[in-house]
Design a protein around this motif. Structure first.
Motif, PDB file in Angstrom:
ATOM      1  N   GLN A 113       0.239 -31.914  17.261  1.00  0.00           N
ATOM      2  CA  GLN A 113      -0.633 -31.331  18.286  1.00  0.00           C
ATOM      3  C   GLN A 113      -0.385 -29.831  18.447  1.00  0.00           C
ATOM      4  OE1 GLN A 113      -0.006 -33.567  21.886  1.00  0.00           O
ATOM      5  NE2 GLN A 113      -1.214 -35.312  21.170  1.00  0.00           N
ATOM      6  N   ARG A 114       0.865 -29.431  18.303  1.00  0.00           N
ATOM      7  CA  ARG A 114       1.251 -28.038  18.541  1.00  0.00           C
ATOM      8  C   ARG A 114       1.128 -27.170  17.295  1.00  0.00           C
ATOM      9  NH1 ARG A 114       5.990 -28.375  22.941  1.00  0.00           N
ATOM     10  NH2 ARG A 114       6.474 -26.333  22.106  1.00  0.00           N
ATOM     11  N   HIS A 115       1.165 -27.775  16.117  1.00  0.00           N
ATOM     12  CA  HIS A 115       1.173 -27.025  14.854  1.00  0.00           C
ATOM     13  C   HIS A 115       0.128 -27.611  13.914  1.00  0.00           C
ATOM     14  CE1 HIS A 115       4.759 -24.809  16.010  1.00  0.00           C
ATOM     15  NE2 HIS A 115       5.163 -25.940  16.551  1.00  0.00           N
ATOM     16  N   GLU A 152      -1.098 -26.523  11.344  1.00  0.00           N
ATOM     17  CA  GLU A 152      -0.872 -26.292   9.913  1.00  0.00           C
ATOM     18  C   GLU A 152      -0.106 -27.454   9.257  1.00  0.00           C
ATOM     19  OE1 GLU A 152       2.709 -24.300  11.945  1.00  0.00           O
ATOM     20  OE2 GLU A 152       0.643 -24.765  12.431  1.00  0.00           O
ATOM     21  N   LEU A 153       0.474 -28.330  10.071  1.00  0.00           N
ATOM     22  CA  LEU A 153       1.207 -29.483   9.546  1.00  0.00           C
ATOM     23  C   LEU A 153       0.253 -30.648   9.314  1.00  0.00           C
ATOM     24  CD1 LEU A 153       4.363 -29.487  11.856  1.00  0.00           C
ATOM     25  CD2 LEU A 153       4.205 -28.664   9.500  1.00  0.00           C
ATOM     26  N   ARG A 154       0.544 -31.427   8.290  1.00  0.00           N
ATOM     27  CA  ARG A 154      -0.242 -32.615   7.981  1.00  0.00           C
ATOM     28  C   ARG A 154       0.709 -33.806   7.890  1.00  0.00           C
ATOM     29  NH1 ARG A 154      -3.577 -29.752   9.407  1.00  0.00           N
ATOM     30  NH2 ARG A 154      -5.091 -28.607   8.188  1.00  0.00           N
ATOM     31  N   LEU A 155       0.277 -34.923   8.448  1.00  0.00           N
ATOM     32  CA  LEU A 155       1.073 -36.147   8.390  1.00  0.00           C
ATOM     33  C   LEU A 155       0.646 -36.969   7.192  1.00  0.00           C
ATOM     34  CD1 LEU A 155       3.153 -38.008   9.796  1.00  0.00           C
ATOM     35  CD2 LEU A 155       1.226 -39.071  10.972  1.00  0.00           C
ATOM     36  N   SER A 156       1.615 -37.385   6.418  1.00  0.00           N
ATOM     37  CA  SER A 156       1.336 -38.297   5.322  1.00  0.00           C
ATOM     38  C   SER A 156       1.182 -39.699   5.914  1.00  0.00           C
ATOM     39  CB  SER A 156       2.489 -38.282   4.316  1.00  0.00           C
ATOM     40  OG  SER A 156       2.277 -39.277   3.343  1.00  0.00           O
ATOM     41  N   VAL A 157       0.103 -40.356   5.585  1.00  0.00           N
ATOM     42  CA  VAL A 157      -0.139 -41.711   6.084  1.00  0.00           C
ATOM     43  C   VAL A 157       0.550 -42.687   5.142  1.00  0.00           C
ATOM     44  CG1 VAL A 157      -1.899 -43.436   6.666  1.00  0.00           C
ATOM     45  CG2 VAL A 157      -2.319 -40.997   7.119  1.00  0.00           C
ATOM     46  N   SER A 158       1.426 -43.507   5.713  1.00  0.00           N
ATOM     47  CA  SER A 158       2.188 -44.482   4.935  1.00  0.00           C
ATOM     48  C   SER A 158       1.379 -45.746   4.690  1.00  0.00           C
ATOM     49  CB  SER A 158       3.476 -44.848   5.673  1.00  0.00           C
ATOM     50  OG  SER A 158       4.311 -43.732   5.793  1.00  0.00           O
ATOM     51  N   ILE A 159       1.872 -46.504   3.726  1.00  0.00           N
ATOM     52  CA  ILE A 159       1.314 -47.813   3.397  1.00  0.00           C
ATOM     53  C   ILE A 159       2.314 -48.852   3.898  1.00  0.00           C
ATOM     54  CG2 ILE A 159       0.713 -49.361   1.490  1.00  0.00           C
ATOM     55  CD1 ILE A 159       0.021 -46.850  -0.129  1.00  0.00           C
ATOM     56  N   THR A 160       1.818 -49.939   4.464  1.00  0.00           N
ATOM     57  CA  THR A 160       2.722 -50.991   4.922  1.00  0.00           C
ATOM     58  C   THR A 160       2.111 -52.370   4.698  1.00  0.00           C
ATOM     59  OG1 THR A 160       4.053 -51.822   6.775  1.00  0.00           O
ATOM     60  CG2 THR A 160       1.875 -50.962   7.319  1.00  0.00           C
ATOM     61  N   THR A 161       2.996 -53.359   4.634  1.00  0.00           N
ATOM     62  CA  THR A 161       2.550 -54.749   4.533  1.00  0.00           C
ATOM     63  C   THR A 161       2.576 -55.439   5.893  1.00  0.00           C
ATOM     64  OG1 THR A 161       4.798 -55.500   3.999  1.00  0.00           O
ATOM     65  CG2 THR A 161       3.317 -55.004   2.146  1.00  0.00           C
ATOM     66  N   GLY A 206      -0.535 -25.871  -0.900  1.00  0.00           N
ATOM     67  CA  GLY A 206       0.069 -24.993   0.094  1.00  0.00           C
ATOM     68  C   GLY A 206       0.252 -25.591   1.474  1.00  0.00           C
ATOM     69  N   GLU A 207      -0.008 -26.870   1.626  1.00  0.00           N
ATOM     70  CA  GLU A 207       0.143 -27.511   2.935  1.00  0.00           C
ATOM     71  C   GLU A 207       1.577 -27.997   3.149  1.00  0.00           C
ATOM     72  OE1 GLU A 207      -2.834 -30.426   3.995  1.00  0.00           O
ATOM     73  OE2 GLU A 207      -4.299 -29.462   2.679  1.00  0.00           O
ATOM     74  N   GLU A 245      11.202 -27.554  16.356  1.00  0.00           N
ATOM     75  CA  GLU A 245      10.453 -26.354  15.979  1.00  0.00           C
ATOM     76  C   GLU A 245      11.403 -25.278  15.478  1.00  0.00           C
ATOM     77  OE1 GLU A 245       6.532 -26.404  18.839  1.00  0.00           O
ATOM     78  OE2 GLU A 245       8.434 -25.786  19.741  1.00  0.00           O
ATOM     79  N   ASN A 246      12.552 -25.128  16.104  1.00  0.00           N
ATOM     80  CA  ASN A 246      13.535 -24.148  15.622  1.00  0.00           C
ATOM     81  C   ASN A 246      13.975 -24.454  14.199  1.00  0.00           C
ATOM     82  OD1 ASN A 246      13.536 -22.628  17.981  1.00  0.00           O
ATOM     83  ND2 ASN A 246      15.281 -23.703  18.858  1.00  0.00           N
ATOM     84  N   VAL A 247      14.195 -25.716  13.930  1.00  0.00           N
ATOM     85  CA  VAL A 247      14.619 -26.139  12.581  1.00  0.00           C
ATOM     86  C   VAL A 247      13.517 -25.878  11.556  1.00  0.00           C
ATOM     87  CG1 VAL A 247      15.077 -28.198  11.182  1.00  0.00           C
ATOM     88  CG2 VAL A 247      16.323 -27.849  13.317  1.00  0.00           C
ATOM     89  N   LEU A 248      12.285 -26.264  11.901  1.00  0.00           N
ATOM     90  CA  LEU A 248      11.189 -26.216  10.935  1.00  0.00           C
ATOM     91  C   LEU A 248      10.571 -24.826  10.767  1.00  0.00           C
ATOM     92  CD1 LEU A 248       9.321 -29.526  11.777  1.00  0.00           C
ATOM     93  CD2 LEU A 248      11.090 -29.129  10.063  1.00  0.00           C
ATOM     94  N   PHE A 249      10.580 -24.049  11.818  1.00  0.00           N
ATOM     95  CA  PHE A 249       9.865 -22.774  11.782  1.00  0.00           C
ATOM     96  C   PHE A 249      10.753 -21.580  12.053  1.00  0.00           C
ATOM     97  CE2 PHE A 249       6.886 -26.039  13.325  1.00  0.00           C
ATOM     98  CZ  PHE A 249       6.027 -26.079  12.228  1.00  0.00           C
ATOM     99  N   ALA A 250      12.065 -21.796  12.216  1.00  0.00           N
ATOM    100  CA  ALA A 250      13.013 -20.720  12.511  1.00  0.00           C
ATOM    101  C   ALA A 250      12.572 -19.895  13.710  1.00  0.00           C
ATOM    102  CB  ALA A 250      13.238 -19.835  11.292  1.00  0.00           C
ATOM    103  N   VAL A 251      12.076 -20.612  14.754  1.00  0.00           N
ATOM    104  CA  VAL A 251      11.657 -19.969  15.995  1.00  0.00           C
ATOM    105  C   VAL A 251      12.907 -19.558  16.771  1.00  0.00           C
ATOM    106  CG1 VAL A 251      10.446 -20.308  18.179  1.00  0.00           C
ATOM    107  CG2 VAL A 251       9.543 -21.321  16.096  1.00  0.00           C
ATOM    108  N   VAL A 252      12.924 -18.349  17.300  1.00  0.00           N
ATOM    109  CA  VAL A 252      14.082 -17.895  18.081  1.00  0.00           C
ATOM    110  C   VAL A 252      13.725 -17.783  19.544  1.00  0.00           C
ATOM    111  CG1 VAL A 252      15.307 -16.773  16.243  1.00  0.00           C
ATOM    112  CG2 VAL A 252      13.556 -15.505  17.465  1.00  0.00           C
TER     113      VAL A 252
END
Length: 186
Positions: free
Chosen positions: A27-29, A31-40, A95-96, A179-186
């Motif tokens: 919701q906040r970013h 530019e991120l995309r979620l990979s949709v998993s497959i399940t049984t 580039g995603e 967010e700090n981990v993923l985007f190096a936000v300070v």
């Protein structure tokens, strides 16, 4: 030339809040995309085919494993879960940045196949809180809850294998840390 995207792996025990954190991130970013998993496993109330998961039977899933169509896969709580390889590869090459919300076994497979992936482990504040969260979902039998709690000990013991760890005690704090981990936000 388009710069290469990145693969972000989010894992942690069932009930730790991975899904909630991932939804907040998406919701906040944008530019991120979620990979949709497959399940049984069967769909839970409100889950949508192709949005939450792709639901397949065991035979089809096993064919996908044999054909090398999955980036990672694991059996968890009696069901198979996996990540389709081709869409993830195509999106990263375009580039995603792709988020994977997966279990420990799958995260270890990703480390083998995509060592450059950013791997984040989400920890519960305590085992008591983890159990409370699992029970409050109201969707698992006592047997399933016991199985998930037993498995969570193994998962938590593996947390040091990951690039980053954070405790999901307070949702807002956990999102900021992520967010700090993923985007190096300070």
């Amino acid at each position: 030339m388009v710069s290469q995207g990145k693969l972000i792996v989010i894992t942690g025990p069932s009930g730790v809040g991975k899904g909630t954190l991932v939804r907040q991130l998406l919701q906040r970013h944008h530019e991120l995309r979620l990979s949709v998993s497959i399940t049984t496993r069967s769909p839970r109330p409100g889950e949508v085919e192709g949005k939450d998961y792709y639901f397949v039977d065991r035979k089809r899933f096993e064919q996908m494993v044999q054909n090398g169509e999955l980036l990672e896969w694991a059996e968890f709580a009696g069901n198979y879960y996996g990540t389709p390889l081709l869409p993830v590869k195509q999106r990263i090459e375009a580039g995603e940045s792709i988020l994977l919300e997966i279990e420990l076994v799958g995260a270890r497979q990703i480390r083998e196949r995509f060592p450059q992936a950013q791997q984040v482990f989400i920890r519960p504040p305590s085992m008591l809180e983890l159990e409370r969260r699992l029970r409050s979902r109201g969707q698992d039998s006592e047997e399933a809850i016991a199985r998930r709690l037993k498995r969570s000990i193994e998962e938590i013991n593996a947390a040091n294998e990951f690039d980053f760890q954070l405790v999901n005690d307070d949702l807002d704090d956990a999102i900021k840390q992520l967010e700090n981990v993923l985007f190096a936000v300070v």
